[in-house]
Scaffold this active site. Structure first.
Site, PDB file in Angstrom:
ATOM      1  N   VAL A 236     -74.948 -42.682  17.030  1.00 23.62           N
ATOM      2  CA  VAL A 236     -75.133 -44.050  16.065  1.00 23.62           C
ATOM      3  C   VAL A 236     -75.008 -45.110  16.785  1.00 23.62           C
ATOM      4  CG1 VAL A 236     -74.219 -45.159  14.012  1.00 23.62           C
ATOM      5  CG2 VAL A 236     -73.790 -42.452  14.515  1.00 23.62           C
ATOM      6  N   CYS A 237     -76.118 -45.984  16.294  1.00 22.15           N
ATOM      7  CA  CYS A 237     -76.335 -47.442  17.141  1.00 22.15           C
ATOM      8  C   CYS A 237     -76.318 -47.270  18.635  1.00 22.15           C
ATOM      9  CB  CYS A 237     -75.012 -48.156  16.366  1.00 22.15           C
ATOM     10  SG  CYS A 237     -75.094 -49.946  16.507  1.00 22.15           S
TER      11      CYS A 237
END
Length: 239
Positions: free
Chosen positions: A102-103
């Site tokens: 994520v990210c």
């Protein structure tokens, strides 16, 4: 899939807690799933907010995972050249069904040599860094490329996790979790991306993150050089 689905997410100093806790909330609703929060030691870890997070298992004790996930945040820059973290990810990737992030966690996967030749996404401010590790940037909320599933910035972690649940189980299971969480976004402003936010807001944020972008760029340059050296060494060792 193993009888008990093993899902592991890295916890590290200065992790963006929503990168982590959004997916954790989704995965915790899976029947038969065991969710691990993994770090080097079992001790409280400060996030990038007031929250302090506690790992549930160490690298040493972690079982083979079906899903390994690396969240992002300012602390992910420190992982780009952390040999212990990168070695753990490479070991887990050998047997995992899905290698995910994520990210800016995607940059850590890249530094471990796990995104070369794969499409991937990340936070909009880090998108251009993906090519340093041989990944193909995809400006999308969630990117699926074979065993790699990556999510965009911060809030995209929930979208990522629901998408992954649909791949691991089925759509109805993902939809049931979504409904239970009442995940029905209706943001008050249309400023969630550089394409839709007012120009002055985009300029303000870009100016504000300049120092952290410079630090990230330096860490990535070192990680890229180290990875290139490892690959050259591996080729030289081939018979």
């Amino acid at each position: 899939m193993s009888p008990s689905l093993q899902i592991g997410l890295l916890v590290f100093p200065k992790v963006t807690q929503l990168d982590l806790t959004g997916p954790v909330q989704v995965f915790s609703g899976l029947p038969g799933a065991i969710v691990h929060l993994i770090w080097k030691r079992i001790e409280p870890v400060p996030s990038d907010s007031v929250l302090v997070l506690t790992p549930t298992i160490t690298f040493t004790d972690c079982p083979q995972l079906d899903v390994i996930c690396v969240p992002g945040g300012a602390g992910s820059d420190d992982l780009l050249n952390d040999a212990e973290v990168l070695a753990f990810l490479r070991r887990q990737a050998e047997g995992a069904r899905f290698i995910t992030s994520v990210c800016t966690g995607s940059l850590v996967l890249g530094a471990a040599g796990l995104l070369s030749g794969y499409r991937a996404t990340t936070h909009w401010a880090a998108m251009d860094f993906l090519t340093c590790f041989g990944a193909v940037p995809a400006k999308t909320r969630v990117c699926i490329d074979r065993s790699r599933v990556t999510g965009g910035g911060v809030t995209a972690g929930i979208d990522f996790a629901l998408t992954l649940v649909s791949l691991l189980y089925d759509r109805s299971t993902a939809e049931a979790i979504q409904l239970r969480l009442e995940y029905n976004p209706g943001p008050p402003f249309n400023a969630g991306s550089p394409e839709t936010a007012p120009a002055d807001v985009v300029a303000m944020i870009k100016e504000r993150i300049k120092p952290s972008q410079a630090r990230r760029s330096e860490a990535i340059a070192r990680a890229k050089a180290r990875l290139a050296g490892t690959e050259v060494g591996a080729r030289a060792a081939e018979p």
